[in-house]
Design a protein around this motif. Structure first.
Motif, mmCIF file in Angstrom:
data_model
loop_
_atom_site.group_PDB
_atom_site.id
_atom_site.type_symbol
_atom_site.label_atom_id
_atom_site.label_comp_id
_atom_site.label_asym_id
_atom_site.label_seq_id
_atom_site.Cartn_x
_atom_site.Cartn_y
_atom_site.Cartn_z
ATOM 1 N N PRO A 172 0.785 -1.237 0.000
ATOM 2 C CA PRO A 172 0.000 0.000 0.000
ATOM 3 C C PRO A 172 0.819 1.291 0.000
ATOM 4 O O PRO A 172 0.445 2.261 0.670
ATOM 5 N N PHE A 173 1.919 1.320 -0.728
ATOM 6 C CA PHE A 173 2.709 2.554 -0.827
ATOM 7 C C PHE A 173 1.941 3.591 -1.636
ATOM 8 O O PHE A 173 1.463 3.310 -2.731
ATOM 9 N N PHE A 174 1.839 4.821 -1.101
ATOM 10 C CA PHE A 174 1.145 5.906 -1.813
ATOM 11 C C PHE A 174 2.092 6.493 -2.856
ATOM 12 O O PHE A 174 2.605 7.608 -2.730
ATOM 13 N N SER A 175 2.316 5.743 -3.914
ATOM 14 C CA SER A 175 3.355 6.093 -4.893
ATOM 15 C C SER A 175 3.019 7.328 -5.709
ATOM 16 O O SER A 175 3.913 8.098 -6.070
ATOM 17 N N VAL B 162 4.322 13.662 -6.218
ATOM 18 C CA VAL B 162 4.061 15.106 -6.271
ATOM 19 C C VAL B 162 4.471 15.819 -5.001
ATOM 20 O O VAL B 162 4.455 17.051 -4.946
ATOM 21 N N VAL B 163 4.877 15.080 -3.954
ATOM 22 C CA VAL B 163 5.442 15.732 -2.771
ATOM 23 C C VAL B 163 6.807 16.310 -3.114
ATOM 24 O O VAL B 163 7.154 17.425 -2.709
ATOM 25 N N ASN B 164 7.571 15.590 -3.877
ATOM 26 C CA ASN B 164 8.979 15.893 -4.107
ATOM 27 C C ASN B 164 9.291 17.311 -4.576
ATOM 28 O O ASN B 164 10.177 17.949 -4.013
ATOM 29 N N PRO B 165 8.604 17.887 -5.548
ATOM 30 C CA PRO B 165 9.017 19.207 -6.046
ATOM 31 C C PRO B 165 8.466 20.390 -5.257
ATOM 32 O O PRO B 165 8.751 21.532 -5.583
ATOM 33 N N ILE B 166 7.671 20.157 -4.239
ATOM 34 C CA ILE B 166 7.020 21.255 -3.534
ATOM 35 C C ILE B 166 7.893 21.752 -2.393
ATOM 36 O O ILE B 166 8.419 20.968 -1.601
ATOM 37 N N ARG B 167 8.007 23.067 -2.293
ATOM 38 C CA ARG B 167 8.757 23.678 -1.202
ATOM 39 C C ARG B 167 7.801 24.171 -0.121
ATOM 40 O O ARG B 167 6.642 24.432 -0.401
ATOM 41 N N PRO B 168 8.268 24.300 1.105
ATOM 42 C CA PRO B 168 7.403 24.801 2.168
ATOM 43 C C PRO B 168 6.878 26.185 1.861
ATOM 44 O O PRO B 168 7.464 26.946 1.069
ATOM 45 N N ASP C 162 11.267 11.403 -3.368
ATOM 46 C CA ASP C 162 10.507 10.273 -3.880
ATOM 47 C C ASP C 162 11.441 9.173 -4.360
ATOM 48 O O ASP C 162 11.147 7.981 -4.198
ATOM 49 N N GLU C 163 12.562 9.556 -4.943
ATOM 50 C CA GLU C 163 13.525 8.560 -5.411
ATOM 51 C C GLU C 163 14.039 7.708 -4.255
ATOM 52 O O GLU C 163 14.127 6.472 -4.353
ATOM 53 N N ALA D 240 4.749 7.116 -11.474
ATOM 54 C CA ALA D 240 4.893 6.501 -10.160
ATOM 55 C C ALA D 240 5.717 5.211 -10.252
ATOM 56 O O ALA D 240 5.576 4.451 -11.213
ATOM 57 N N LEU D 241 6.603 5.009 -9.280
ATOM 58 C CA LEU D 241 7.475 3.826 -9.199
ATOM 59 C C LEU D 241 8.397 3.685 -10.399
ATOM 60 O O LEU D 241 8.899 2.589 -10.676
ATOM 61 N N ARG D 242 8.641 4.752 -11.110
ATOM 62 C CA ARG D 242 9.391 4.644 -12.369
ATOM 63 C C ARG D 242 10.820 4.135 -12.164
ATOM 64 O O ARG D 242 11.388 3.498 -13.067
#
Length: 491
Positions: A181-184, A189-195, A207-208, A241-243
Motif C-alpha cells: 500500500p505505498f502511496f506512490s 508530487v510531494v517531491n518538487p514542492i517547497r514549504p 521520492d527517489e 509513479a514507481l518509475r
C-alpha cells in the motif's frame, strides 16, 4: 450355342440347404450381397431405435441417480471434463464452485510509506506543524486524480467491508495475494514542492529515496522472495509513479491508469489492471436531455503537451473558431474545475484528446457529467472493458481524421437527438464504475478485476519454477501487450 438355345427360358435352381448358405453367399453377385447387407443394417438400426424409444418413454432417466452432473452445461467444457481422471475432475469442479473471494494480505509497511507521505505533502504546503501526528484519523488525503491508492487502502482497513471479491487476511500463510500500500502517486508530487515559508532547503523529502527504500524493505520479506513477486499487487496510477523500480516489481499485478510510459515487457493487459482516474468535477445531478446543453463540443485543458499530446494544439487550431464549440486552455485549479463542471454539464459532447499519456481524468469527468466523450487517442486503454462496451457511451475518432478541417464538427452535427439520449442512458448505467466513494463502485470493481488475475498468477509461479532462466530480446510469450497495433476505431 445356337440362337434357339439363347431364347429358351432357364430352369429355376433348387433352393440350397442351410448348410451350404455360406457357400451360396460367396457365389452371389456383388450387388446382391450389398443389398442384403444394407437390409440387415437397416433392420438392426430400427430395432435399436425402437428399443431406445421404448426405454425413454417407460423408464425415464432419474436425475438423482444419473452419473451426469446436471449442474454443468452440456457443452465442450463437460466433454473436456470427461477426459480427466476422476480425482482431477473433482478438484476442478470443486475449485470452480467453491473458490470464494481471493485472500489478500496487506503489508504493514513502515509508516513513512503511507500516512508519512500525506504528512510530508501537508508539511510542504505549510499545513502541518508537528509530525508525525498523534491521530492519523486527522490526516486528510488531498484531492487528487490518482487517489485510487487511498481508496484501496481505506477499503482494506475498514471493518465490515464488502468481501465479495477479496477478503483481507491477517495471516500471510493463508494469502493468495499480497498488497503493497505505498502511496506512490502522492509521493511523486510531494517531491518538487517547497514549504510555504520559502525555505530553500525544502522538506528533505525525496521520492527517489522512498522508492529505493521500499524496494530494500520488500526484498527482505519472506513472501516476496518466495515467488519472486508474482503474487504481489502494486498501485502506480500516476504514469511516473514507481518509475525507478518498476522493472524490479514488474512481475506483480500493476494497477495503472494506462500503459503510455510502460514498456511492453513491463506491463500488459494479461496481468495488470487499468484503473479509472478519480473524476475532479462534480457529477451531474440532472437527468438525460439536450435542452440545457446548448454547446455542441467542450474542452478545457492544457493546449501544449508532449509526445502523443501534440495533437491538442492541432485540434485547437481547427476548432477554436467553430460555432458551438468551446475549447479553452487551462491548468488544474479550483476555478478551472468550476468552469469545467459548468462547461461539461451544458455541452452535448466533450472532447478527450491524448495528453502526455493516452488517458486523463477528463474522460471520466465527461462520463459523470453525461457529456458524450469524443475520444481522439489512438493508443488509449480503458478500465473494466469486460463489463463496459465503450462504443455505447463514447465516440472514437482516429487522429488522422480528427485533424482534418471541418471533419469532427460535421460528424457531430449529424448525430441525432435520439442517439445522444441513447448515449446518455448508457452512461447512466455505468457511472457507478467511476465513483470511488460508492459502496458498489470503483473500488469493488478493481478488486473484482484483481481477483480474476489469480489463476494466471498461479500459472506463472509454477511456470517460472520449471523454466531455465534465459535471456531474450523479444517479449515473453506470457505478455499480451497493450494497444500497439495502430488499429483504429473510427466514427
Amino acid at each position: 450355342m445356337n440362337s434357339n438355345d439363347r431364347t429358351k427360358p432357364r430352369k429355376p435352381r433348387a433352393l440350397l440347404s442351410s448348410s451350404s448358405s455360406s457357400e451360396t453367399l460367396t457365389h452371389m453377385p456383388k450387388m446382391a450381397r450389398k443389398s442384403l447387407l444394407q437390409s440387415t443394417v437397416a433392420t438392426i438400426l430400427l430395432v435399436f431405435g425402437l428399443y431406445g424409444l421404448f426405454t425413454t418413454l417407460f423408464n425415464p432417466i432419474n436425475p438423482h441417480n444419473s452419473r451426469l452432473d446436471l449442474s454443468l452445461p452440456l457443452d465442450s467444457y463437460s466433454t473436456s471434463l470427461s477426459l480427466l481422471s476422476t480425482k482431477s475432475r473433482e478438484n476442478l469442479l470443486e475449485f470452480s464452485r467453491n473458490s470464494g473471494p481471493v485472500k489478500v494480505f496487506m503489508y504493514d509497511l513502515p509508516r513513512k510509506f503511507t500516512y508519512g507521505v500525506i504528512e510530508s505533502y501537508a508539511v510542504a504546503r505549510g499545513g502541518l506543524g508537528k509530525v508525525p501526528v498523534d491521530d492519523v484519523s486527522a490526516l486528510k488525503y488531498p484531492g487528487h486524480q490518482h487517489s485510487g491508492e487511498w481508496y484501496l487502502f481505506s477499503d482494506l482497513i475498514r471493518e465490515n467491508r464488502d468481501e465479495r471479491f477479496v477478503v483481507r487476511v491477517s495471516d500471510p500463510k493463508k494469502a493468495d495475494l499480497f498488497y503493497v500500500p505505498f502511496f506512490s502517486s502522492l509521493s511523486l508530487v510531494v517531491n518538487p514542492i517547497r514549504p510555504a515559508n520559502g525555505d530553500d532547503a525544502g522538506t528533505g523529502y525525496s521520492d527517489e529515496e522512498m522508492q529505493e527504500s521500499l524496494m530494500e524493505w520488500l526484498e527482505q520479506q519472506e513472501y516476496w522472495k518466495r515467488n519472486n513477486g508474482w503474487d504481489h499487487v502494486f498501485i502506480c496510477q500516476d504514469p511516473n509513479a514507481l518509475r525507478l523500480i518498476v522493472d524490479r516489481v514488474k512481475n506483480g499485478i500493476l494497477l495503472v491508469s494506462d500503459f503510455g510510459r510502460l514498456r511492453s515487457d513491463t506491463a500488459s493487459l494479461v496481468k495488470d489492471v487499468i484503473l479509472p482516474y478519480a473524476h475532479r468535477i462534480r457529477s451531474y445531478s440532472g437527468g438525460i436531455g439536450v435542452e440545457d446543453r446548448k454547446s455542441l463540443l467542450f474542452f478545457m485543458g492544457n493546449r501544449y503537451r508532449k509526445e502523443g499530446g501534440k495533437i491538442r494544439d492541432l485540434l485547437f487550431q481547427i476548432l477554436e473558431e467553430e460555432d458551438g464549440v468551446i475549447i479553452k486552455h487551462g491548468a488544474q485549479s479550483r476555478e478551472s474545475r468550476r468552469m469545467a463542471s459548468q462547461g461539461m454539464h451544458s455541452s452535448k459532447f466533450c472532447l478527450h484528446p491524448a495528453g502526455d499519456t493516452p488517458s486523463a481524468c477528463r474522460l471520466f469527468d465527461a462520463i459523470v457529467s453525461l457529456c458524450v466523450p469524443v475520444i481522439v487517442s489512438d493508443q488509449i486503454e480503458l478500465p473494466f472493458e469486460d463489463v463496459i462496451d465503450y462504443r455505447k457511451i463514447a465516440i472514437f475518432v482516429d487522429s488522422t481524421s480528427a485533424v482534418k478541417p471541418g471533419f469532427l464538427v460535421k460528424k457531430l452535427r449529424k448525430i441525432t437527438r435520439q442517439r445522444i439520449l441513447q448515449y446518455q442512458r448508457e452512461m447512466q448505467q455505468v457511472t457507478r464504475y467511476f465513483e470511488y466513494e460508492y459502496p458498489n463502485g470503483t473500488v469493488s470493481e478493481i478488486w473484482r478485476q484483481v481477483s480474476m488475475k489469480l489463476p494466471l498468477i498461479k500459472l506463472m509461479i509454477n511456470r517460472e519454477k520449471r523454466l531455465v532462466m534465459r535471456e531474450t530480446t523479444e517479449p515473453d510469450c506470457s505478455c499480451l501487450c497493450s494497444n500497439q497495433s495502430e488499429i483504429r476505431t473510427i466514427l
